[in-house]
Design an enzyme around this catalytic site. Sequence first.
Site, PDB file in Angstrom:
ATOM      1  N   HIS A 377       0.806  -1.229   0.000  1.00  7.12           N
ATOM      2  CA  HIS A 377       0.000   0.000   0.000  1.00  7.12           C
ATOM      3  C   HIS A 377       0.832   1.269   0.000  1.00  7.12           C
ATOM      4  O   HIS A 377       0.276   2.348   0.210  1.00  7.12           O
ATOM      5  CB  HIS A 377      -0.912   0.024   1.231  1.00  7.12           C
ATOM      6  CG  HIS A 377      -2.113  -0.864   1.131  1.00  7.12           C
ATOM      7  ND1 HIS A 377      -3.285  -0.502   0.509  1.00  7.12           N
ATOM      8  CD2 HIS A 377      -2.325  -2.132   1.584  1.00  7.12           C
ATOM      9  CE1 HIS A 377      -4.167  -1.487   0.590  1.00  7.12           C
ATOM     10  NE2 HIS A 377      -3.608  -2.492   1.238  1.00  7.12           N
ATOM     11  N   LYS A 565      -7.733  14.147   4.026  1.00  7.81           N
ATOM     12  CA  LYS A 565      -6.895  12.950   4.047  1.00  7.81           C
ATOM     13  C   LYS A 565      -5.807  13.140   5.090  1.00  7.81           C
ATOM     14  O   LYS A 565      -5.630  14.240   5.625  1.00  7.81           O
ATOM     15  CB  LYS A 565      -6.292  12.660   2.674  1.00  7.81           C
ATOM     16  CG  LYS A 565      -5.560  13.834   2.033  1.00  7.81           C
ATOM     17  CD  LYS A 565      -5.110  13.494   0.624  1.00  7.81           C
ATOM     18  CE  LYS A 565      -6.240  13.514  -0.360  1.00  7.81           C
ATOM     19  NZ  LYS A 565      -6.523  12.253  -1.023  1.00  7.81           N
ATOM     20  N   ARG A 566      -5.101  12.062   5.369  1.00  3.48           N
ATOM     21  CA  ARG A 566      -3.994  12.137   6.314  1.00  3.48           C
ATOM     22  C   ARG A 566      -3.047  13.270   5.905  1.00  3.48           C
ATOM     23  O   ARG A 566      -2.771  13.476   4.717  1.00  3.48           O
ATOM     24  CB  ARG A 566      -3.255  10.787   6.299  1.00  3.48           C
ATOM     25  CG  ARG A 566      -2.094  10.663   7.216  1.00  3.48           C
ATOM     26  CD  ARG A 566      -1.719   9.186   7.349  1.00  3.48           C
ATOM     27  NE  ARG A 566      -1.532   8.530   6.075  1.00  3.48           N
ATOM     28  CZ  ARG A 566      -0.341   8.398   5.463  1.00  3.48           C
ATOM     29  NH1 ARG A 566       0.741   8.894   6.023  1.00  3.48           N
ATOM     30  NH2 ARG A 566      -0.244   7.751   4.313  1.00  3.48           N
ATOM     31  N   LYS A 571       1.174  14.312   0.180  1.00  2.00           N
ATOM     32  CA  LYS A 571      -0.209  14.609  -0.194  1.00  2.00           C
ATOM     33  C   LYS A 571      -0.395  16.094  -0.498  1.00  2.00           C
ATOM     34  O   LYS A 571      -1.436  16.511  -0.983  1.00  2.00           O
ATOM     35  CB  LYS A 571      -1.170  14.139   0.901  1.00  2.00           C
ATOM     36  CG  LYS A 571      -1.166  12.606   1.058  1.00  2.00           C
ATOM     37  CD  LYS A 571      -2.084  12.149   2.164  1.00  2.00           C
ATOM     38  CE  LYS A 571      -2.016  10.645   2.386  1.00  2.00           C
ATOM     39  NZ  LYS A 571      -2.677   9.861   1.333  1.00  2.00           N
ATOM     40  N   THR A 673      -8.582   6.176  -1.787  1.00  2.00           N
ATOM     41  CA  THR A 673      -9.994   5.807  -1.897  1.00  2.00           C
ATOM     42  C   THR A 673     -10.887   7.022  -1.657  1.00  2.00           C
ATOM     43  O   THR A 673     -12.036   7.031  -2.071  1.00  2.00           O
ATOM     44  CB  THR A 673     -10.372   4.687  -0.905  1.00  2.00           C
ATOM     45  OG1 THR A 673      -9.976   5.066   0.419  1.00  2.00           O
ATOM     46  CG2 THR A 673      -9.698   3.376  -1.270  1.00  2.00           C
ATOM     47  N   LYS A 677     -14.604   8.009  -3.298  1.00  2.00           N
ATOM     48  CA  LYS A 677     -15.809   8.382  -2.543  1.00  2.00           C
ATOM     49  C   LYS A 677     -16.330   9.743  -2.997  1.00  2.00           C
ATOM     50  O   LYS A 677     -17.543   9.940  -3.172  1.00  2.00           O
ATOM     51  CB  LYS A 677     -15.501   8.411  -1.051  1.00  2.00           C
ATOM     52  CG  LYS A 677     -15.103   7.067  -0.462  1.00  2.00           C
ATOM     53  CD  LYS A 677     -14.411   7.251   0.884  1.00  2.00           C
ATOM     54  CE  LYS A 677     -13.644   6.002   1.251  1.00  2.00           C
ATOM     55  NZ  LYS A 677     -12.658   6.232   2.313  1.00  2.00           N
TER      56      LYS A 677
END
Length: 832
Positions: A377, A565-566, A571, A673, A677
Amino acid sequence: MATKKLQSVRTVSSANPVAGKRLSWQVDQMAERIVRHLERMLAREPVSAEMRDWWQANVYAVRDRILERFIKTQKAQHDANCRRVYYLSMEYLMGRLLRDSLHNCELFDLNREALHQLGIRFEELERQEEDMGLGNGGLGRLAACFMDSLATLNYPAIGYGMHYEFGMFRQQIENFQQRELADNWLIYGNPWQIMRPENVQRVRIFGHVECRFDDDGNPQFHWLGGEVLRGIPWDIPVVGYGAETVNFLRLWEARASNEFDLQDFNKGNFHEALQDKARNEIISKVLYPNDESDAGKELRLVQQYFFVCCSLKDIIRRHFSGGNGWHNFTERVCIQLNDTHPAIAIAELVRILVDDVRLGWDRAWEITTSTFAYTNHTLLPEALEKWSVALLGKVLPRHLQIIEEINRRLLETVGERWPGDGTKLREMSIFEDGHVRMGHLAVAGSFSINGVAAMHSQLVKSVLFPGFYQLHPSKFGNKTNGVTPRRWIQSANPRLAQLITHTIGDQWLVDLEELRRLEPHANNLQFRNEFARVKLQNKTDLANFIEENCGISVDPRALFDVHIKRIHEYKRQHLNLLHILTLYHRLRNGLAKDVPPRVFLFGGKAAPGYAMAKTIIHAINLVADHINGDPDLTEKIRVVFVPNYDVSSAMAIIPAADLSEQISAAGTEASGTGNMKLALNGALTIGTLDGANAEILEEVGQNNFFLFGHTAIELESLRRNGYQPRTFYEEDGELRRVLDWMLSGAFDGKSGGANPVRRIAENLLNEDRFCALADYRPYVAAQELASNYYLNSELWYAMAILTVARMGKFSSDRSIREYAREIWHLSPVPVP
């Protein structure tokens, strides 16, 4: 306050009085069950019961129905002596279970009506449920979606994990900074879970290894001494859609073997009497304890071994209880490793087979490598688990020996394939610089290795494990992630679910490709207006949520730009921050006249030991305070950081999003993910060619996706040629103004001397590990395009409808079918 007397149900269907009477009876029965549990399980009278009491009683009533199916499911699977998949994951981000369970049991309307009879509003009652503190981010949410799909598709499966008492942490924003508090999600108990004390497992850690020889002169290894823990299993039923199959999670709680030393206590040594209990039970207290210290690293390793040891022993117990043996173990058992955390399970199974069962090495290794499959992952090397040889030898001395033997045999094979190639030996060795590479162990010990998006899986083969791919190419594959539409549309966005079902029927709940039938409706004015009305209602709900939780008022008609998100540098929340300051500067100086009002919404947690991620949170909140305090631009721009982002807040935010920020540096995100969504709920994506973004782009079409940025190959070329972020600063006047503004300290006045905005600017100019400055200009251009499109509401909503219609691929049902067919070789087991 509810009354004890049950009121009569109103007529449900005048056209069908028989059905109406039947439903009336079912509602009465459900209401009676709720009251019975309130009185007999909780010892509360309806007239004095608090809302939390009603919630617990309601869960017990619903659970009764679920457990009936659970017992039938387990009997059917046991009688079939079927092959099962055992899913090992350190995380399961389940959120709240009530609404999902009711929908999957097709009891939602009935339960709501029963509660209405009792004077209880369902929406108020469900807020009493705490999000389960069993996960943190996408890894755990994926595991939860997979468990839902496994049950929905009737696949025999058990999910194994840890029973964390305090989860990861509850995030609070204090003085603009993240503060970590204990997430005491179990403080009022949890009626979903069931303790199974008859299946307690014992786990040894530390100690030493002795080699003794048997009568035939063969060495036998004995792991002795150390400490022995107890693993207490807690089961949580997972009901599939339609409630035909009910699988379960089994979560392990750590307890000391010797909980209380009465002799010490009687001597007055009260603290020493409980010392073992306190030390051992810390293992299951917290998800991902901070591993900056040596003690933190040791705790993480012990936690991972405890989890896999308990799980493996339980799997073996279950297998043999069905009259099976080692001769058919690999025919009945498949174990899926969800990322690298459970990789020590490979060495543990070898230890059991060699030391306890007394099989020869070759047979033990054959069984092991036919049992495990591994999902990777992450592409970040630092996120792949590594343990120092010294630490592993201290905590698990026998496992270190086993891993050394695995590595010796592996390198023999590598040497035969690439004679004299020292570079290849170093690349593929499980050991590197005094550390054990657990990703390498997972690959060496598994019969299948997969990534979680097409692009990611290619990088797994070419960047992470190229030597292993060359050695065993058939072991590598791709299984693109998916999400469950039951949770992420039906439960999270009931208005959209009702609109879809009214338009095309409800088959989309189990076959998401049915959403394709919405495509023609993108050009239907009435449907577009209904879709826009749903979105505005969801945004109004979110605006109220923001006002209640953050004290900030926002306009639901604004463009809701969502980055949830984290928090991590790859990111690139700080790239988003650069754009916010760019837009704010333009608005302040009259340079952005025809732009829609914007609400920039962030949510996410930073790991407690990750200083730069916490700096990013600090900076976002300081910038938000500055911008939101500007009276001249209240109606044009707002910035919100939602604290303690979790599944429940995601279910409030995602249905209301207009623009989905998926802006990680290309080649760093495995899949994502959240991108799925948000798109499923009608948000348009602004994103890089990274992770599953590439496949979303392929499905929804380039005209419905705001693509920007360098590709992974281009970024790698930039780095290889000596990436100089200051070059972009010097060549782009607007970027230079924004960074100079950040460096000036204008936003750091309330930072207490921490100066996070300045620190981010300095980091970007001097390091910029994830190339935010290289992507700044194309990102700003993509944002300008999104603003222009949003001003044309007919075009925007047509694009949003087409996005929803084309997201059918990204169902976790599709993912699970692929795993079952191509990796697990698993067949459904119908439950009568």
